[in-house]
Design a protein around this motif. Structure first.
Motif, PDB file in Angstrom:
ATOM      1  N   SER A 188       0.814  -1.216   0.000  1.00 29.81           N
ATOM      2  CA  SER A 188       0.000   0.000   0.000  1.00 29.81           C
ATOM      3  C   SER A 188       0.844   1.262   0.000  1.00 29.81           C
ATOM      4  O   SER A 188       0.480   2.259  -0.622  1.00 29.81           O
ATOM      5  CB  SER A 188      -0.948   0.002   1.207  1.00 29.81           C
ATOM      6  OG  SER A 188      -1.927  -1.018   1.064  1.00 29.81           O
ATOM      7  N   SER A 189       1.999   1.238   0.671  1.00 32.87           N
ATOM      8  CA  SER A 189       2.848   2.430   0.658  1.00 32.87           C
ATOM      9  C   SER A 189       3.431   2.661  -0.732  1.00 32.87           C
ATOM     10  O   SER A 189       3.562   3.809  -1.169  1.00 32.87           O
ATOM     11  CB  SER A 189       3.970   2.320   1.694  1.00 32.87           C
ATOM     12  OG  SER A 189       4.850   1.246   1.411  1.00 32.87           O
ATOM     13  N   SER A 190       3.749   1.580  -1.451  1.00 35.23           N
ATOM     14  CA  SER A 190       4.252   1.748  -2.823  1.00 35.23           C
ATOM     15  C   SER A 190       3.159   2.260  -3.745  1.00 35.23           C
ATOM     16  O   SER A 190       3.409   3.076  -4.644  1.00 35.23           O
ATOM     17  CB  SER A 190       4.822   0.430  -3.356  1.00 35.23           C
ATOM     18  OG  SER A 190       3.819  -0.542  -3.571  1.00 35.23           O
ATOM     19  N   LYS A 191       1.929   1.828  -3.518  1.00 36.55           N
ATOM     20  CA  LYS A 191       0.813   2.310  -4.333  1.00 36.55           C
ATOM     21  C   LYS A 191       0.493   3.772  -4.013  1.00 36.55           C
ATOM     22  O   LYS A 191       0.026   4.523  -4.875  1.00 36.55           O
ATOM     23  CB  LYS A 191      -0.420   1.429  -4.118  1.00 36.55           C
ATOM     24  CG  LYS A 191      -0.297   0.042  -4.740  1.00 36.55           C
ATOM     25  CD  LYS A 191      -0.143   0.118  -6.253  1.00 36.55           C
ATOM     26  CE  LYS A 191      -0.270  -1.253  -6.916  1.00 36.55           C
ATOM     27  NZ  LYS A 191      -0.178  -1.166  -8.389  1.00 36.55           N
ATOM     28  N   GLY A 192       0.751   4.179  -2.773  1.00 36.82           N
ATOM     29  CA  GLY A 192       0.617   5.594  -2.432  1.00 36.82           C
ATOM     30  C   GLY A 192       1.656   6.434  -3.154  1.00 36.82           C
ATOM     31  O   GLY A 192       1.366   7.538  -3.632  1.00 36.82           O
ATOM     32  N   ALA A 193       2.873   5.900  -3.264  1.00 36.76           N
ATOM     33  CA  ALA A 193       3.929   6.599  -3.990  1.00 36.76           C
ATOM     34  C   ALA A 193       3.566   6.735  -5.469  1.00 36.76           C
ATOM     35  O   ALA A 193       3.843   7.762  -6.094  1.00 36.76           O
ATOM     36  CB  ALA A 193       5.250   5.848  -3.838  1.00 36.76           C
ATOM     37  N   LEU A 194       2.937   5.711  -6.026  1.00 37.49           N
ATOM     38  CA  LEU A 194       2.524   5.756  -7.427  1.00 37.49           C
ATOM     39  C   LEU A 194       1.482   6.849  -7.657  1.00 37.49           C
ATOM     40  O   LEU A 194       1.500   7.533  -8.686  1.00 37.49           O
ATOM     41  CB  LEU A 194       1.956   4.395  -7.843  1.00 37.49           C
ATOM     42  CG  LEU A 194       1.423   4.283  -9.274  1.00 37.49           C
ATOM     43  CD1 LEU A 194       2.519   4.601 -10.287  1.00 37.49           C
ATOM     44  CD2 LEU A 194       0.849   2.893  -9.515  1.00 37.49           C
ATOM     45  N   ILE A 195       0.588   7.029  -6.706  1.00 35.15           N
ATOM     46  CA  ILE A 195      -0.416   8.096  -6.813  1.00 35.15           C
ATOM     47  C   ILE A 195       0.263   9.458  -6.871  1.00 35.15           C
ATOM     48  O   ILE A 195      -0.059  10.302  -7.724  1.00 35.15           O
ATOM     49  CB  ILE A 195      -1.401   8.019  -5.631  1.00 35.15           C
ATOM     50  CG1 ILE A 195      -2.329   6.804  -5.799  1.00 35.15           C
ATOM     51  CG2 ILE A 195      -2.216   9.312  -5.508  1.00 35.15           C
ATOM     52  CD1 ILE A 195      -3.227   6.534  -4.604  1.00 35.15           C
ATOM     53  N   THR A 196       1.215   9.691  -5.968  1.00 37.31           N
ATOM     54  CA  THR A 196       1.919  10.969  -5.954  1.00 37.31           C
ATOM     55  C   THR A 196       2.720  11.168  -7.232  1.00 37.31           C
ATOM     56  O   THR A 196       2.763  12.274  -7.794  1.00 37.31           O
ATOM     57  CB  THR A 196       2.841  11.054  -4.733  1.00 37.31           C
ATOM     58  OG1 THR A 196       2.052  10.917  -3.541  1.00 37.31           O
ATOM     59  CG2 THR A 196       3.575  12.389  -4.685  1.00 37.31           C
ATOM     60  N   LEU A 197       3.367  10.104  -7.713  1.00 38.60           N
ATOM     61  CA  LEU A 197       4.118  10.196  -8.967  1.00 38.60           C
ATOM     62  C   LEU A 197       3.210  10.623 -10.111  1.00 38.60           C
ATOM     63  O   LEU A 197       3.584  11.464 -10.938  1.00 38.60           O
ATOM     64  CB  LEU A 197       4.757   8.835  -9.283  1.00 38.60           C
ATOM     65  CG  LEU A 197       5.476   8.732 -10.633  1.00 38.60           C
ATOM     66  CD1 LEU A 197       6.674   9.664 -10.682  1.00 38.60           C
ATOM     67  CD2 LEU A 197       5.891   7.279 -10.899  1.00 38.60           C
ATOM     68  N   THR A 198       2.023  10.070 -10.169  1.00 43.68           N
ATOM     69  CA  THR A 198       1.071  10.415 -11.226  1.00 43.68           C
ATOM     70  C   THR A 198       0.712  11.895 -11.183  1.00 43.68           C
ATOM     71  O   THR A 198       0.682  12.579 -12.213  1.00 43.68           O
ATOM     72  CB  THR A 198      -0.207   9.572 -11.092  1.00 43.68           C
ATOM     73  OG1 THR A 198       0.124   8.189 -11.052  1.00 43.68           O
ATOM     74  CG2 THR A 198      -1.159   9.838 -12.258  1.00 43.68           C
TER      75      THR A 198
END
Length: 226
Positions: free
Chosen positions: A146-156
């Motif tokens: 979930s923390s990696s998926k949160g990082a992906l959201i911010t990257l987007t």
């Protein structure tokens, strides 16, 4: 006819999206470690080869294919993902590295090498998770995922801002539970309310039309709360 690149296509949502795009008459490059499930379908206008999103050599092969065969990419769907379900004290550094290498670093690199083939009306759709959305319900065992998926959201969000003047558009879909093989491996016996086919149909439609209305947005695709 659009040129579509999809990662994570050997099963689940990615597999369904390849089929749907093909039936709609689009060209698809299907990328996954195991290309056999897609090749076995013998789908029209679909090309597939074995692909490791953590390998720079494999990613270079993708850009070479596009340059030699298409010349442009209209839609990129970063669907590949790695999920580990372990208590935090049992998570190793290798577990965290794998999660971020697949869910963040690999996505960033695939996107970077394909950007030269994308135009203002192209669309990058990143597949994240509700677990990565601030304020959403969190589940024990998913600290790395979930923390990696949160990082992906911010990257987007950052890429949408950086490329807002000349495109392409960047949006992220934060999915709730979907009945896929990956979900069953992580949570045996859990029955999700949405099938891979249903979610695949939604993402296909969003990838073809969502950039007309959104850029840099987090779309929460879940029928549960919070």
């Amino acid at each position: 006819m659009k040129n579509i690149v999809i990662t994570g296509t050997s099963r689940g949502i990615g597999f369904e999206m390849v089929r749907i795009f093909s039936e709609m008459g689009h060209r698809v490059l299907a990328l996954s470690r195991n290309e056999e499930p897609i090749l076995a379908q013998q789908l029209e206008n679909v090309h597939a080869f074995s692909f490791d999103i953590t390998s720079s050599e494999a990613i270079s092969r993708v850009s070479s294919f596009v340059a030699e065969n298409w010349g442009s990419v209209h839609v990129l769907i970063n669907n590949a993902g790695a999920l580990v379900n372990k208590a935090f004290e049992e998570l190793s550094l290798a577990d965290f590295r794998k999660s971020y290498e697949v869910n963040v670093f690999g996505v960033a690199e695939v996107t970077r090498v394909l950007l030269p083939f994308m135009e203002a009306n192209s669309h990058v759709v990143n597949i994240s998770s509700m677990g990565g959305v601030q304020g959403s319900m969190k589940f024990p065992g998913l600290a790395a995922y979930s923390s990696s998926k949160g990082a992906l959201i911010t990257l987007t969000e950052l890429l949408a801002e950086e490329y807002k003047d000349g495109g392409p558009s960047f949006n992220v879909l934060a999915l709730g539970a979907v009945q896929t093989e990956m979900l069953q491996e992580a949570f045996p016996g859990y029955e999700a309310p949405v099938t891979a086919t249903q979610m695949g149909e939604y993402i296909v439609n969003f990838s073809l039309n969502g950039h007309k209305f959104y850029n840099g947005k987090i779309m929460q695709v879940s029928n549960s709360t919070p």
